[in-house]
Enzyme design. Structure first.
Site, PDB file in Angstrom:
ATOM      1  N   LYS A  65       0.779  -1.111   0.065  1.00 39.80           N
ATOM      2  CA  LYS A  65       0.141   0.202  -0.018  1.00 39.80           C
ATOM      3  C   LYS A  65       0.991   1.408  -0.055  1.00 39.80           C
ATOM      4  O   LYS A  65       2.186   1.113   0.077  1.00 39.80           O
ATOM      5  CB  LYS A  65      -0.820   0.140   1.129  1.00 39.80           C
ATOM      6  CG  LYS A  65      -1.809  -1.325   1.122  1.00 39.80           C
ATOM      7  CD  LYS A  65      -2.819  -1.322   0.179  1.00 39.80           C
ATOM      8  CE  LYS A  65      -3.252  -2.922  -0.245  1.00 39.80           C
ATOM      9  NZ  LYS A  65      -4.339  -3.399   0.706  1.00 39.80           N
TER      10      LYS A  65
HETATM   11  C1  PLP Z   1      -5.220  -4.549   0.802  1.00 39.30           C
HETATM   12  C2  PLP Z   1      -6.533  -4.488   0.696  1.00 39.30           C
HETATM   13  C3  PLP Z   1      -7.530  -4.834   1.859  1.00 39.30           C
HETATM   14  C4  PLP Z   1      -7.040  -5.343   3.126  1.00 39.30           C
HETATM   15  O1  PLP Z   1      -6.065  -4.811   3.752  1.00 39.30           O
HETATM   16  P1  PLP Z   1      -5.218  -5.775   5.042  1.00 39.30           P
HETATM   17  O2  PLP Z   1      -4.348  -4.462   5.739  1.00 39.30           O
HETATM   18  O3  PLP Z   1      -4.125  -6.567   4.035  1.00 39.30           O
HETATM   19  O4  PLP Z   1      -5.928  -6.483   5.839  1.00 39.30           O
HETATM   20  C5  PLP Z   1      -8.916  -4.572   1.680  1.00 39.30           C
HETATM   21  N1  PLP Z   1      -9.421  -3.973   0.550  1.00 39.30           N
HETATM   22  C6  PLP Z   1      -8.647  -3.700  -0.244  1.00 39.30           C
HETATM   23  C7  PLP Z   1      -9.237  -3.105  -1.502  1.00 39.30           C
HETATM   24  C8  PLP Z   1      -7.387  -3.956  -0.418  1.00 39.30           C
HETATM   25  O5  PLP Z   1      -6.462  -3.796  -1.191  1.00 39.30           O
END
Ligand code: PLP
Length: 383
Positions: free
Chosen positions: A183
């Site tokens: 992210k």
């Molecule tokens: C990465 C992601 C998540 C989950 O995030 P985590 O921190 O890995 O639990 C949820 N929704 C979307 C759209 C994502 O890209």
């Protein structure tokens, strides 16, 4: 051809951030504590949110949200199938029913028109997904949810730093952010639950740590209050101070990360303008700041004469990493077999699911790296 492999994503960790983590490791207190409290404070100021709760993941945040809203059997939750599987898995785990909205073909995001036909008397919650760093057109969706007395929570996993009509995502309503390593900013693993609803924040804060009426760390106790007792059965999704120390440094650099991602994305758009087989996502029409979490293209499989999967495999051979964000949830084994939705029911989702591909995009990339990606793409498509 490139000598070294270019991954589609790589976190940017500074020496200062490594030193901050080192300091926590040597401090004698490594789980939820003062660093987590400081990180929550910094994040909620950054967004202008009512409040923020740091968690071990965004998935944990979704689990807590569904629990805090008492969503369960008989309830429906409307969300796109063009999303990460975590949301849908949890809806099902809570015994509720996922109802999939289709997305706009060129932004991959839901809008009020697409959501409206998905609502029923059983709908309790709508979860729109801000996609790739762009913002969903929230105005009409907020009105739709309010008119129908349905809860609304934004999946903001891609949207740390994204703005919608001059406001940061997280400023209004309820939004869940992710700090997974791919992210825009990372804590290793982690998430942040932001809301302007004090009662919801309190319940999430309580549920995230065993349902105890206290936080994981009490400043006066310099630890956890030993007399705390369970007020309701909860979960364990608190963030560690190790993660929060990293997150604090990352948040301080988030705007510079986004500026660099934007330059790289603009250069991709210029360089790919003449590649007729690839269609980038469209810039949404409403006012926003795009955080450029992902650079997504759709492969014209008829014109290219190869599948998206072969396209990715060929790029891999040329040392270019790629990703898929996302394979439609309703097309995955468990959901195919249990929901049995007829093919064609979510046309734009299915069209994209077969064609999307995320190209390398991360702040430490150079313009030469972009040139390498474009050169590799052209070689693959010429064949
Ligand atoms: C990465 C992601 C998540 C989950 O995030 P985590 O921190 O890995 O639990 C949820 N929704 C979307 C759209 C994502 O890209």
């Amino acid at each position: 051809m490139r000598k070294d492999f270019l991954p589609f994503s790589r976190p940017s960790i500074s020496e200062e951030e490594i030193a901050a983590v080192d300091e926590v490791l040597r401090s004698g207190w490594i789980t939820t504590g003062p660093k987590t409290a400081g990180f929550e404070e910094m994040f909620h100021r950054y967004c202008g949110a009512g409040g923020a709760v740091a968690l071990s993941s965004a998935t944990g945040g979704m689990d807590l949200l569904l629990a805090a809203l008492d969503i369960g059997p008989g309830d429906e939750v409307v969300t796109p199938s063009m999303t990460w599987v975590s949301t849908v898995n949890l809806i099902v785990r809570h015994g509720a029913t996922p109802v999939f909205a289709d997305v706009d073909r060129d932004t991959l995001m839901v809008n009020a028109e697409l959501l409206k036909p998905c609502l029923s008397e059983f709908t309790r919650l709508i979860v729109p997904v801000h996609f790739a760093g762009a913002a969903v057109d929230m105005g009409p969706i907020r009105r739709l949810a309010a008119d129908n007395r349905i809860h609304l929570a934004e999946d903001a996993a891609h949207a740390a730093g994204t703005e919608y009509r001059g406001e940061k995502i997280g400023r209004r309503g309820t939004a869940i952010f992710s700090f997974h390593p791919i992210k825009n900013m990372t804590t290793g693993e982690g998430g942040m639950f932001c809301s302007d609803a004090p009662a919801l924040l309190d319940r999430v804060r309580r549920l995230k740590f065993h349902g105890l009426g206290v936080d994981a760390y009490d400043r006066r106790q310099q630890g956890r209050s030993p007399q705390a007792e369970v007020l309701e059965p909860g979960y364990k999704y608190n963030m560690t101070d190790i993660a929060a120390a990293l997150g604090t440094g990352q948040l301080g650099r988030l705007d510079s990360f986004i500026a660099r991602r934007t330059e790289l994305a603009q250069y991709y758009l210029e360089r790919l303008a003449t590649v007729d087989e690839l269609l980038p996502l469209a810039m949404p029409a409403w006012e926003q700041r795009h955080a450029w979490h992902l650079f997504i293209v759709r492969l014209d499989i008829d014109r290219a004469g190869i599948s998206r999967n072969s396209f990715m495999a060929e790029l891999q051979k040329k040392n270019i990493g790629t990703g898929i964000h996302f394979r439609a949830v309703h097309e995955q084994k468990y959901y195919r077999e249990t929901l049995k939705l007829p093919p064609g029911i979510l046309p734009a989702t299915e069209w994209n699911s077969e064609r999307i591909c995320s190209l390398p995009l991360f702040p430490a990339m150079t313009m030469d790296d972009v040139d390498d990606v474009v050169a590799a793409i052209k070689e693959v498509l010429v064949r």
